[in-house]
Design a protein around this motif. Structure first.
Motif, PDB file in Angstrom:
ATOM      1  N   ALA A 127      -8.566  47.119  -4.320  1.00  0.00           N
ATOM      2  CA  ALA A 127      -7.596  48.142  -3.919  1.00  0.00           C
ATOM      3  C   ALA A 127      -8.289  49.474  -3.628  1.00  0.00           C
ATOM      4  CB  ALA A 127      -6.537  48.313  -4.998  1.00  0.00           C
ATOM      5  N   ALA A 128      -9.400  49.729  -4.309  1.00  0.00           N
ATOM      6  CA  ALA A 128     -10.111  50.985  -4.103  1.00  0.00           C
ATOM      7  C   ALA A 128     -10.824  51.008  -2.752  1.00  0.00           C
ATOM      8  CB  ALA A 128     -11.124  51.200  -5.219  1.00  0.00           C
ATOM      9  N   ALA A 129     -11.223  49.838  -2.260  1.00  0.00           N
ATOM     10  CA  ALA A 129     -12.015  49.787  -1.038  1.00  0.00           C
ATOM     11  C   ALA A 129     -11.229  49.339   0.186  1.00  0.00           C
ATOM     12  CB  ALA A 129     -13.202  48.850  -1.243  1.00  0.00           C
ATOM     13  N   GLY A 130     -10.014  48.869  -0.005  1.00  0.00           N
ATOM     14  CA  GLY A 130      -9.293  48.346   1.148  1.00  0.00           C
ATOM     15  C   GLY A 130      -7.794  48.445   0.982  1.00  0.00           C
ATOM     16  N   PRO A 131      -7.088  47.962   1.977  1.00  0.00           N
ATOM     17  CA  PRO A 131      -5.630  48.080   1.956  1.00  0.00           C
ATOM     18  C   PRO A 131      -4.977  47.191   0.912  1.00  0.00           C
ATOM     19  CG  PRO A 131      -6.343  46.770   3.812  1.00  0.00           C
ATOM     20  CD  PRO A 131      -7.579  47.280   3.149  1.00  0.00           C
ATOM     21  N   VAL A 132      -3.885  47.667   0.390  1.00  0.00           N
ATOM     22  CA  VAL A 132      -3.051  46.904  -0.523  1.00  0.00           C
ATOM     23  C   VAL A 132      -1.731  46.672   0.192  1.00  0.00           C
ATOM     24  CG1 VAL A 132      -1.830  46.976  -2.716  1.00  0.00           C
ATOM     25  CG2 VAL A 132      -4.138  47.883  -2.572  1.00  0.00           C
ATOM     26  N   THR A 133      -1.195  45.480   0.086  1.00  0.00           N
ATOM     27  CA  THR A 133       0.047  45.132   0.780  1.00  0.00           C
ATOM     28  C   THR A 133       1.160  44.927  -0.224  1.00  0.00           C
ATOM     29  OG1 THR A 133      -1.244  44.056   2.511  1.00  0.00           O
ATOM     30  CG2 THR A 133       1.086  43.493   2.365  1.00  0.00           C
ATOM     31  N   ASP A 134       2.264  45.587   0.025  1.00  0.00           N
ATOM     32  CA  ASP A 134       3.442  45.387  -0.804  1.00  0.00           C
ATOM     33  C   ASP A 134       4.229  44.203  -0.248  1.00  0.00           C
ATOM     34  OD1 ASP A 134       3.228  47.457  -2.736  1.00  0.00           O
ATOM     35  OD2 ASP A 134       3.795  48.899  -1.187  1.00  0.00           O
ATOM     36  N   THR A 135       4.646  43.305  -1.122  1.00  0.00           N
ATOM     37  CA  THR A 135       5.484  42.176  -0.757  1.00  0.00           C
ATOM     38  C   THR A 135       6.752  42.253  -1.603  1.00  0.00           C
ATOM     39  OG1 THR A 135       4.795  40.556  -2.435  1.00  0.00           O
ATOM     40  CG2 THR A 135       3.348  40.815  -0.514  1.00  0.00           C
ATOM     41  N   PRO A 136       7.752  41.464  -1.296  1.00  0.00           N
ATOM     42  CA  PRO A 136       8.941  41.462  -2.149  1.00  0.00           C
ATOM     43  C   PRO A 136       8.642  41.042  -3.592  1.00  0.00           C
ATOM     44  CG  PRO A 136       9.434  40.436  -0.049  1.00  0.00           C
ATOM     45  CD  PRO A 136       7.945  40.670  -0.091  1.00  0.00           C
ATOM     46  N   ASN A 137       7.518  40.362  -3.813  1.00  0.00           N
ATOM     47  CA  ASN A 137       7.173  39.874  -5.154  1.00  0.00           C
ATOM     48  C   ASN A 137       6.051  40.670  -5.825  1.00  0.00           C
ATOM     49  OD1 ASN A 137       9.040  37.961  -4.598  1.00  0.00           O
ATOM     50  ND2 ASN A 137       7.611  36.287  -4.375  1.00  0.00           N
ATOM     51  N   GLY A 138       5.656  41.788  -5.241  1.00  0.00           N
ATOM     52  CA  GLY A 138       4.595  42.588  -5.845  1.00  0.00           C
ATOM     53  C   GLY A 138       3.515  42.926  -4.832  1.00  0.00           C
ATOM     54  N   ARG A 139       2.463  43.552  -5.328  1.00  0.00           N
ATOM     55  CA  ARG A 139       1.358  43.998  -4.466  1.00  0.00           C
ATOM     56  C   ARG A 139       0.261  42.952  -4.413  1.00  0.00           C
ATOM     57  NH1 ARG A 139      -0.260  50.106  -5.118  1.00  0.00           N
ATOM     58  NH2 ARG A 139       0.505  50.326  -3.011  1.00  0.00           N
ATOM     59  N   ILE A 140      -0.308  42.782  -3.217  1.00  0.00           N
ATOM     60  CA  ILE A 140      -1.479  41.937  -3.065  1.00  0.00           C
ATOM     61  C   ILE A 140      -2.526  42.732  -2.293  1.00  0.00           C
ATOM     62  CG2 ILE A 140      -0.280  39.734  -3.149  1.00  0.00           C
ATOM     63  CD1 ILE A 140      -0.389  39.624  -0.114  1.00  0.00           C
ATOM     64  N   SER A 141      -3.772  42.346  -2.466  1.00  0.00           N
ATOM     65  CA  SER A 141      -4.831  43.016  -1.698  1.00  0.00           C
ATOM     66  C   SER A 141      -5.791  41.994  -1.175  1.00  0.00           C
ATOM     67  CB  SER A 141      -5.556  44.025  -2.568  1.00  0.00           C
ATOM     68  OG  SER A 141      -6.132  43.415  -3.695  1.00  0.00           O
TER      69      SER A 141
END
Length: 141
Positions: A127-141
């Motif tokens: 998460a510090a080096a790249g994008p994090v994606t929000d989904t309906p079930n939580g964050r993924i990176s």
């Protein structure tokens, strides 16, 4: 739609998405238009290669067709994604571990067992080096 697949065509896949208004990722475009060409998404291109699909892609009747395979799509050619409810439990393997094994630096029989007969994508999960994606079930990176 121009034919994407053929014996002498390069294998190309595009990875791109636009989040919904609330910032969450719920859909993935399967096709991308660029310079008068239509290119498959990276997941679709990978599937088409693994399944040895040679027929041109066709979008009709609310589905994207590729040979004997088809998927329901939105009017704009997107598939609705289903994320696991246990995102934090989805197994991950470090890119460093994969690289060491792939280049023969370190034998890793367990890793060999985990990835045998599978396609492996290597991406940034920091998460510090790249994008994090929000989904309906939580964050993924």
């Amino acid at each position: 739609m121009p034919a994407l697949l053929g014996a002498n065509r390069p294998r190309v896949g595009v990875l791109n998405y636009v989040p919904d208004e609330d910032g969450k990722m719920r859909r993935q475009p399967l096709l991308h238009a660029s310079g008068g060409l239509v290119l498959p998404s990276l997941p679709l291109a990978t599937f088409l290669l693994a399944a040895r699909v040679r027929e041109p892609l066709e979008q009709r009747d609310g589905r994207l067709h590729a040979g004997i395979h088809s998927w329901p799509v939105t009017d704009s050619g997107e598939v609705l994604l289903r994320f696991p409810s246990n995102l934090r439990e989805v197994p991950t393997i470090s890119a460093h571990r994969v690289a060491l094994a792939a280049f023969g630096v370190r034998a890793d029989p367990e890793l060999s067992r985990l990835v045998r007969d599978r396609v492996v994508f290597i991406g940034n999960s920091s998460a510090a080096a790249g994008p994090v994606t929000d989904t309906p079930n939580g964050r993924i990176s």
